[in-house]
Design a protein around this motif. Sequence first.
Motif, PDB file in Angstrom:
ATOM      1  N   ASN A 174      -4.772  -8.691  39.808  1.00  0.00           N
ATOM      2  CA  ASN A 174      -3.975  -9.884  40.452  1.00  0.00           C
ATOM      3  C   ASN A 174      -4.124 -11.184  40.161  1.00  0.00           C
ATOM      4  O   ASN A 174      -3.329 -11.792  40.279  1.00  0.00           O
ATOM      5  N   PHE A 175      -5.538 -11.350  39.201  1.00  0.00           N
ATOM      6  CA  PHE A 175      -5.369 -12.750  39.062  1.00  0.00           C
ATOM      7  C   PHE A 175      -4.970 -13.084  37.707  1.00  0.00           C
ATOM      8  O   PHE A 175      -4.570 -14.140  37.481  1.00  0.00           O
ATOM      9  N   TYR A 176      -5.749 -12.477  36.604  1.00  0.00           N
ATOM     10  CA  TYR A 176      -5.372 -12.714  35.296  1.00  0.00           C
ATOM     11  C   TYR A 176      -3.913 -12.955  34.895  1.00  0.00           C
ATOM     12  O   TYR A 176      -3.465 -13.642  34.120  1.00  0.00           O
ATOM     13  N   ILE A 177      -3.222 -12.185  35.697  1.00  0.00           N
ATOM     14  CA  ILE A 177      -1.708 -12.124  35.657  1.00  0.00           C
ATOM     15  C   ILE A 177      -1.185 -13.389  35.633  1.00  0.00           C
ATOM     16  O   ILE A 177       0.039 -13.817  35.411  1.00  0.00           O
ATOM     17  N   LEU A 178      -1.586 -14.052  36.591  1.00  0.00           N
ATOM     18  CA  LEU A 178      -1.113 -15.397  37.362  1.00  0.00           C
ATOM     19  C   LEU A 178      -0.603 -16.486  35.938  1.00  0.00           C
ATOM     20  O   LEU A 178       0.443 -17.085  36.282  1.00  0.00           O
ATOM     21  N   ASN A 179      -1.471 -16.373  35.300  1.00  0.00           N
ATOM     22  CA  ASN A 179      -1.290 -17.213  34.001  1.00  0.00           C
ATOM     23  C   ASN A 179       0.108 -16.851  33.161  1.00  0.00           C
ATOM     24  O   ASN A 179       0.817 -17.767  32.859  1.00  0.00           O
ATOM     25  N   THR A 180       0.131 -15.477  33.264  1.00  0.00           N
ATOM     26  CA  THR A 180       1.557 -15.017  32.710  1.00  0.00           C
ATOM     27  C   THR A 180       2.577 -15.368  33.649  1.00  0.00           C
ATOM     28  O   THR A 180       3.996 -15.794  33.072  1.00  0.00           O
ATOM     29  N   HIS A 181       2.649 -15.246  34.913  1.00  0.00           N
ATOM     30  CA  HIS A 181       3.540 -15.603  35.905  1.00  0.00           C
ATOM     31  C   HIS A 181       4.182 -17.154  35.499  1.00  0.00           C
ATOM     32  O   HIS A 181       5.165 -17.634  35.504  1.00  0.00           O
ATOM     33  N   TYR A 182       3.239 -18.061  35.490  1.00  0.00           N
ATOM     34  CA  TYR A 182       3.179 -19.365  35.028  1.00  0.00           C
ATOM     35  C   TYR A 182       4.043 -19.695  33.997  1.00  0.00           C
ATOM     36  O   TYR A 182       4.981 -20.433  33.823  1.00  0.00           O
ATOM     37  N   ALA A 183       3.931 -18.840  32.862  1.00  0.00           N
ATOM     38  CA  ALA A 183       4.458 -18.899  31.742  1.00  0.00           C
ATOM     39  C   ALA A 183       5.980 -18.438  31.676  1.00  0.00           C
ATOM     40  O   ALA A 183       6.742 -19.097  31.201  1.00  0.00           O
ATOM     41  N   HIS A 184       6.233 -17.288  32.692  1.00  0.00           N
ATOM     42  CA  HIS A 184       7.428 -16.971  32.839  1.00  0.00           C
ATOM     43  C   HIS A 184       8.401 -18.057  33.299  1.00  0.00           C
ATOM     44  O   HIS A 184       9.739 -18.030  33.190  1.00  0.00           O
ATOM     45  N   ILE A 185       7.726 -18.627  34.340  1.00  0.00           N
ATOM     46  CA  ILE A 185       8.511 -19.718  35.136  1.00  0.00           C
ATOM     47  C   ILE A 185       9.056 -20.770  34.081  1.00  0.00           C
ATOM     48  O   ILE A 185      10.086 -21.481  33.999  1.00  0.00           O
ATOM     49  N   ASN A 186       7.971 -21.187  33.140  1.00  0.00           N
ATOM     50  CA  ASN A 186       8.262 -22.288  32.158  1.00  0.00           C
ATOM     51  C   ASN A 186       9.599 -21.920  31.211  1.00  0.00           C
ATOM     52  O   ASN A 186      10.162 -22.854  30.856  1.00  0.00           O
ATOM     53  N   LYS A 187       9.657 -20.548  30.902  1.00  0.00           N
ATOM     54  CA  LYS A 187      10.678 -20.068  30.221  1.00  0.00           C
ATOM     55  C   LYS A 187      12.039 -20.481  30.703  1.00  0.00           C
ATOM     56  O   LYS A 187      13.191 -20.421  29.960  1.00  0.00           O
ATOM     57  N   LEU A 188      12.188 -20.686  31.960  1.00  0.00           N
ATOM     58  CA  LEU A 188      13.392 -20.891  32.707  1.00  0.00           C
ATOM     59  C   LEU A 188      13.963 -22.599  32.255  1.00  0.00           C
ATOM     60  O   LEU A 188      15.044 -22.887  32.384  1.00  0.00           O
ATOM     61  N   LEU A 189      12.766 -23.213  31.960  1.00  0.00           N
ATOM     62  CA  LEU A 189      13.183 -24.544  31.520  1.00  0.00           C
ATOM     63  C   LEU A 189      14.004 -24.668  30.202  1.00  0.00           C
ATOM     64  O   LEU A 189      13.570 -24.168  29.017  1.00  0.00           O
ATOM     65  N   ASN A 190      15.315 -25.186  30.357  1.00  0.00           N
ATOM     66  CA  ASN A 190      16.126 -25.283  29.084  1.00  0.00           C
ATOM     67  C   ASN A 190      17.069 -26.317  29.434  1.00  0.00           C
ATOM     68  O   ASN A 190      18.001 -26.342  30.115  1.00  0.00           O
ATOM     69  N   LEU A 191      16.769 -27.816  28.872  1.00  0.00           N
ATOM     70  CA  LEU A 191      17.480 -28.516  29.505  1.00  0.00           C
ATOM     71  C   LEU A 191      18.485 -29.274  28.442  1.00  0.00           C
ATOM     72  O   LEU A 191      18.424 -29.095  27.103  1.00  0.00           O
ATOM     73  N   ASP A 192      19.530 -29.979  28.740  1.00  0.00           N
ATOM     74  CA  ASP A 192      20.591 -30.610  28.272  1.00  0.00           C
ATOM     75  C   ASP A 192      20.076 -32.098  28.226  1.00  0.00           C
ATOM     76  O   ASP A 192      20.024 -32.611  29.010  1.00  0.00           O
ATOM     77  N   VAL A 193      19.721 -32.657  26.958  1.00  0.00           N
ATOM     78  CA  VAL A 193      19.318 -33.992  26.888  1.00  0.00           C
ATOM     79  C   VAL A 193      20.063 -34.926  25.974  1.00  0.00           C
ATOM     80  O   VAL A 193      20.847 -34.327  25.264  1.00  0.00           O
ATOM     81  N   VAL A 194      19.907 -36.259  26.158  1.00  0.00           N
ATOM     82  CA  VAL A 194      20.809 -37.071  25.525  1.00  0.00           C
ATOM     83  C   VAL A 194      19.892 -38.078  24.446  1.00  0.00           C
ATOM     84  O   VAL A 194      18.714 -38.482  25.325  1.00  0.00           O
ATOM     85  N   ASN A 195      20.250 -38.493  23.368  1.00  0.00           N
ATOM     86  CA  ASN A 195      19.280 -39.503  22.879  1.00  0.00           C
ATOM     87  C   ASN A 195      20.340 -40.733  22.734  1.00  0.00           C
ATOM     88  O   ASN A 195      21.157 -40.683  23.239  1.00  0.00           O
ATOM     89  N   ASN A 196      19.516 -41.688  21.914  1.00  0.00           N
ATOM     90  CA  ASN A 196      20.151 -43.188  22.254  1.00  0.00           C
ATOM     91  C   ASN A 196      21.658 -43.070  21.106  1.00  0.00           C
ATOM     92  O   ASN A 196      22.256 -44.234  21.430  1.00  0.00           O
ATOM     93  N   SER A 197      22.025 -42.354  20.545  1.00  0.00           N
ATOM     94  CA  SER A 197      23.085 -42.317  19.938  1.00  0.00           C
ATOM     95  C   SER A 197      24.292 -41.526  20.825  1.00  0.00           C
ATOM     96  O   SER A 197      25.398 -41.588  20.454  1.00  0.00           O
ATOM     97  N   GLY A 198      23.823 -40.770  21.974  1.00  0.00           N
ATOM     98  CA  GLY A 198      24.755 -40.303  22.623  1.00  0.00           C
ATOM     99  C   GLY A 198      24.936 -38.766  22.533  1.00  0.00           C
ATOM    100  O   GLY A 198      25.616 -38.116  23.205  1.00  0.00           O
ATOM    101  N   ASP A 199      24.272 -38.268  21.472  1.00  0.00           N
ATOM    102  CA  ASP A 199      24.165 -36.957  21.253  1.00  0.00           C
ATOM    103  C   ASP A 199      23.369 -36.015  22.340  1.00  0.00           C
ATOM    104  O   ASP A 199      22.493 -36.506  22.755  1.00  0.00           O
ATOM    105  N   VAL A 200      24.043 -34.659  22.680  1.00  0.00           N
ATOM    106  CA  VAL A 200      23.342 -34.055  23.469  1.00  0.00           C
ATOM    107  C   VAL A 200      23.043 -32.656  22.899  1.00  0.00           C
ATOM    108  O   VAL A 200      23.776 -32.196  22.224  1.00  0.00           O
ATOM    109  N   ARG A 201      21.995 -32.330  23.248  1.00  0.00           N
ATOM    110  CA  ARG A 201      21.275 -30.982  22.707  1.00  0.00           C
ATOM    111  C   ARG A 201      20.358 -30.201  23.764  1.00  0.00           C
ATOM    112  O   ARG A 201      19.878 -30.924  24.762  1.00  0.00           O
ATOM    113  N   LYS A 202      20.141 -29.159  23.530  1.00  0.00           N
ATOM    114  CA  LYS A 202      19.098 -28.417  24.424  1.00  0.00           C
ATOM    115  C   LYS A 202      17.755 -28.249  23.994  1.00  0.00           C
ATOM    116  O   LYS A 202      17.543 -28.198  22.848  1.00  0.00           O
ATOM    117  N   VAL A 203      16.935 -28.209  24.803  1.00  0.00           N
ATOM    118  CA  VAL A 203      15.593 -28.201  24.472  1.00  0.00           C
ATOM    119  C   VAL A 203      14.639 -27.487  25.326  1.00  0.00           C
ATOM    120  O   VAL A 203      15.008 -27.358  26.773  1.00  0.00           O
TER     121      VAL A 203
END
Length: 593
Positions: free
Chosen positions: A157-186
């Motif tokens: 039950n304990f060691y797997i918690l780091n894996t749970h954290y990594a799984h949540i992080n995989k949900l992060l996929n952002l649309d971001v914009v730079n100073n030229s107005g270009d949008v990309r996913k990161v």
Amino acid sequence: MAMESLPEWTLNDAYIDIESDKFQCEIKKILEIIGMLKIATSQGSLQSSLENLFQIYEEGFDKVSSLLAFCRCQSSIDVNDQRVSGVHIRLQELLSSMEQLMKPAFNSLVLLSDDDIRWQSSSLRHWKCVAQQKKEHWSSSLSEQQQEALSLVANNNFYILNTHYAHINKLLNLDVVNNSGDVRKVNLSACLGILKGSPDETLRKSVFEGMNDFYSQHSALYADVLNQLAGFRLAQFELTGCDYITPTLQQNRISQAALNTMFSCLEQRVKEIRKSVSLRASYLGVKKLKVYDLSAPAPLQTVKHISYEETIAQLCYALGQLSPEIPDFIQMMLNNKWLEASIKNNKAGGAFYTRFNELKQPRVFTTYLGSSAHQIQQAHELGHAWHYWIMRELPSIETEFPMTLAEISSTFNEAVFRDYLLHQSKGRDVTGAVLWQEIKSVANFLLHIPVRYDFEMQFMSRRKERSLSESEINHLMDNAWYKWFGDSTEGTDRYLWASKMHFYKTDQYIYNYPYTVGYLISQGLLVEREKLGDKFFKHYRALLMDTGRLSVDDLVKKHLGYDICSPTFWNQCIDRAMSHVFAFEEHFKNCQR
């Protein structure tokens, strides 16, 4: 511009893949070793000599630790590799089984008198310091049944918690914009790289705000994992009547008095240290530095991409001033393909060093984006790898240096490299850019790390009573931030507790403060280098060779002659760090004339 060719490591000279015959054969050998230990320790009595038992155990430890490191390498190259987490957990279970079987042997070792002839054995002499640590270990009062029960819970039950954290992080996929107005996913890895080194303020702001929105939406998930991690640890401590600071002090081999003295010195000088932030704000023409600009590169010269080849050449020249041994090592790392710096979509974020004990091989993992911050990152991780390399022929237990001492070689590499850049710089802008990097390090190690330490200590204190909600955790982070940064920044990094993976490690506890310890000792070493000149390297190498055997207190006393429970040493180290801040302040004044 053509894509730069960056070094990629090979794993083929190690274990190839977790499904390869070589990897699977090693697991079978580990199972055989566990079987040998079961027979040798059967019926509650030792059926083999201690010397023989520890030889068997060391062979098993080297194999398991190497395979665990290999899993980290493989999952870091491809975060979408779903196979690794299960194998990693299985290896943790095997390591736990070996440790459980060895408990009678360790108990016998602890009972040996200091003058017992068996300590002279080549199989046991390096375990003497371990025996002493086990005598004093916070968990030593647990019964065998309690230890077995906790080990079972940890595996399931304990060691797997780091894996749970990594799984949540995989949900992060952002649309971001730079100073030229270009949008990309990161993804998260790209976000961290942008905040660390992108010269584009619009992009940094877009990433920071996008990450905060994501963490705001998912903060309950992160809070659940953080509460579970702390809850398990506190339950362990409660069984022994232990407080929540002693285990990390023992893990990092530093005394409570020394740690308290270090933070007391920092707190007494915090207004002075905040200049490392406020001076950069003034240079940018703002009253307060925006949080997403804390790691921003210097806006003092035309930003150019620094080729990897140039970075390695500069590193080799700078560190070669200490000894030709170090550039020779760096070249060997490249020739052996033990250094990873490529840019790939599926790579994990951050950077690390690891090693395969069984094979005596270090590995360095980075993503090189061509900024000065990424140059420093190369210096840092190669410092770790070289530290292990010079100790590789020692028994593995003597290379298991704690985080507090592991961070000496890495931060010293950084300091030597920046010092080289400063003395090689030509022109006002280049000098200012190097000093900018120096004071960024001051803010990171002497303000940002203390924020993390204070937050974690306050969180553990309150978690003893009950689980905390995400809003309560945010409040703790805000308080810790204001304590150290004061009003030098515009707002706080409120979701640092969610974005910083250090809080979710299952193998290290209160992970952050060792960076500050290592950084300050490295500043003290710069003072020693100025005193000793050509004699310094021999002195420095000897210090590093003792990092697997001595505590922080004893190491500094033996090699530098200071009592770190006294403010004198820490203040001397802070003085050396602050010299960069004063140099930047003077540079800033000259720029205004």
